[in-house]
Design an enzyme around this catalytic site. Structure first.
Site, PDB file in Angstrom:
ATOM      1  N   LEU A  45       0.837  -1.293   0.034  1.00  0.00           N
ATOM      2  CA  LEU A  45       0.210  -0.053  -0.086  1.00  0.00           C
ATOM      3  C   LEU A  45       0.956   1.116   0.154  1.00  0.00           C
ATOM      4  CD1 LEU A  45      -2.737  -1.084   2.810  1.00  0.00           C
ATOM      5  CD2 LEU A  45      -2.999  -1.059   0.286  1.00  0.00           C
ATOM      6  N   GLU A  47       5.383   2.740   1.110  1.00  0.00           N
ATOM      7  CA  GLU A  47       6.323   2.735   1.436  1.00  0.00           C
ATOM      8  C   GLU A  47       7.267   3.774   2.283  1.00  0.00           C
ATOM      9  OE1 GLU A  47      10.252  -0.198  -0.253  1.00  0.00           O
ATOM     10  OE2 GLU A  47       8.515   0.494  -1.494  1.00  0.00           O
ATOM     11  N   LYS A  52       7.276  -0.634   5.269  1.00  0.00           N
ATOM     12  CA  LYS A  52       6.312  -0.612   4.339  1.00  0.00           C
ATOM     13  C   LYS A  52       5.014  -0.857   5.267  1.00  0.00           C
ATOM     14  CE  LYS A  52       9.347  -3.238   0.923  1.00  0.00           C
ATOM     15  NZ  LYS A  52       9.528  -4.335   0.019  1.00  0.00           N
ATOM     16  N   VAL A  53       3.775  -0.539   4.197  1.00  0.00           N
ATOM     17  CA  VAL A  53       2.601  -0.748   4.657  1.00  0.00           C
ATOM     18  C   VAL A  53       1.952  -1.645   3.839  1.00  0.00           C
ATOM     19  CG1 VAL A  53       0.190   0.285   5.376  1.00  0.00           C
ATOM     20  CG2 VAL A  53       2.495   1.346   5.821  1.00  0.00           C
ATOM     21  N   ASP A 181       2.455  16.675  14.200  1.00  0.00           N
ATOM     22  CA  ASP A 181       2.777  16.478  12.877  1.00  0.00           C
ATOM     23  C   ASP A 181       1.528  16.209  11.975  1.00  0.00           C
ATOM     24  OD1 ASP A 181       4.532  16.152  10.668  1.00  0.00           O
ATOM     25  OD2 ASP A 181       4.995  14.080  11.000  1.00  0.00           O
TER      26      ASP A 181
END
Length: 395
Positions: A45, A47, A52-53, A181
């Site tokens: 999904l 990076e 990573k996701v 954030d």
């Protein structure tokens, strides 16, 4: 001898030939990995710099999730990298709100090389919604040239998202947590336009006592590690004592600016130049941004922290009281991002895993609860209570 060699070679060739009437050979895609005998890991999904996701399916609940796979070797090379990962996981375990991304599990691979954070799935980030397929006006861009304008949202859509952002931030502040954030890349979107605040790596509790603190004089934070382009003037000018809530409100203003303009308010070739621009406080909004919206952005991005509205005050601004119902002009996350329904995604990954199980052993990754967690390990709980603790229980 030569004849025997030829016959042997001929037999080997025959082994490689598929008869025309034989069942077709199915070449499966990469086999999904199984984590904790519960989570099937699918496609990529996103990076980042240290991980990573990936798409993830909870086979117990038949639910689509996402898993952040963190390579600890890379994290250790970053300043405060391990500390930030621990902070993010710890914060997410304490939080429960519809506009905050939910963490379902936190565990390590048995070799200690990777850490997995299983959390809510979303279609894309707000930044992706406005930049996908275009040259992005990135919050990490350090060029001082004129950045291309990305998609800007209709104000009714921006208002819908911003109202949810305020709801999420209000909850965080009620828990005595400052995010620090709040940029478009950290605001996730579902297919039904729900905002989910994520990435708590640089967040800060307003008191050492955490979310149960009741001291009134605890709005002071000592610094910010967040993205330079969203920092308020007090950070850019080197102030050491900062109001955490006012810092978050400034970041909300920058995110609203990006929603309605498709632009980044301040840029520069270096962090120093970006900070100089922020300290000067001179930005330009496109002509299409309405006057009521400009007024709210100006107050949120005020150079003086004390002049920024509270969340309750921001909700009362004229722009916030206008209509925000979906219409044909809204940008749909599912139109910008390649999308498949939850049921289709689950069926696809489950089919790949079942197919792998028929032909060869599926890939199962040995994992254990994260050592960074304050929670007791599974074996410790079982020894103490005599009861089996579910591997994904975060209570």
């Amino acid at each position: 001898m030569e004849a025997m060699a030829d016959d042997s070679f001929s037999c080997n060739l025959n082994d490689l030939i598929t008869k025309l009437d034989a069942p077709p050979i199915v070449y499966a895609t990469k086999v999904p990995k199984l984590l904790l005998n519960r989570y099937l890991v699918g496609g990529l999904l996103g990076e980042g710099s240290y991980g990573k996701v990936k798409l993830c399916v909870d086979i117990d609940d038949q639910r689509r999730l996402a898993v952040k796979i963190i390579t600890l070797r890379l994290v250790k090379k970053l300043p405060r990298g391990v500390e930030n990962v621990d902070r993010e996981a710890d914060a997410m375990k304490r939080l429960e709100h519809k506009n905050v991304a939910k963490l379902f599990a936190d565990f390590l691979s048995n070799d200690g090389a990777k850490r997995y954070l299983v959390m809510e799935w979303a279609v894309c980030s707000l930044h992706d919604l406005q930049t996908k397929g275009l040259e992005p006006a990135s919050f990490s861009d350090t060029s001082d040239g004129e950045l291309p304008t990305c998609r800007h949202l209709p104000e009714s859509q921006a208002r819908c998202y911003f109202a949810q952002l305020l709801n999420g931030v209000e909850y965080l502040h009620s828990m005595r947590l400052v995010h620090k954030d709040l940029k478009p890349g950290n605001l996730l979107l579902t297919e039904v336009h729900e905002i989910k605040i994520t990435d708590f790596g640089v967040c800060e509790w307003l008191s050492e006592l955490g979310p149960t603190a009741d001291s009134a004089d605890d709005d002071v934070i000592t610094g910010s590690q967040a993205t330079p382009a969203i920092q308020p003037p007090e950070v850019a000018t080197g102030c050491r004592r900062l109001s955490g809530r006012k810092l978050d409100m400034y970041c909300c203003g920058v995110s609203l600016y990006f929603m309605v303009s498709g632009q980044v308010p301040y840029t520069g070739r270096s962090v120093l130049q970006i900070y100089e621009a922020i300290a000067a406080g001179s930005y330009t909004l496109p002509d299409w941004v309405s006057k009521p919206c400009r007024e709210l952005i100006a107050e949120l991005m005020s150079q003086q922290p004390g002049n920024r509205p509270s969340i309750e005050q921001a909700r009362k601004y004229r722009w916030m009281l206008e209509q925000s119902k979906p219409d044909a002009n809204w940008i749909q996350p599912t139109d910008v991002i390649e999308f498949e329904s939850e049921s289709v995604a689950i069926d696809r990954i489950m089919s790949q895993y079942r197919l792998a199980g028929q032909s060869r052993s599926p890939v199962t990754v040995d994992c254990s609860p994260s050592a960074a967690s304050a929670e007791p390990t599974i074996k410790q709980v079982e020894r103490k209570t005599g009861k089996k603790k579910h591997r994904c229980d975060l209570s």
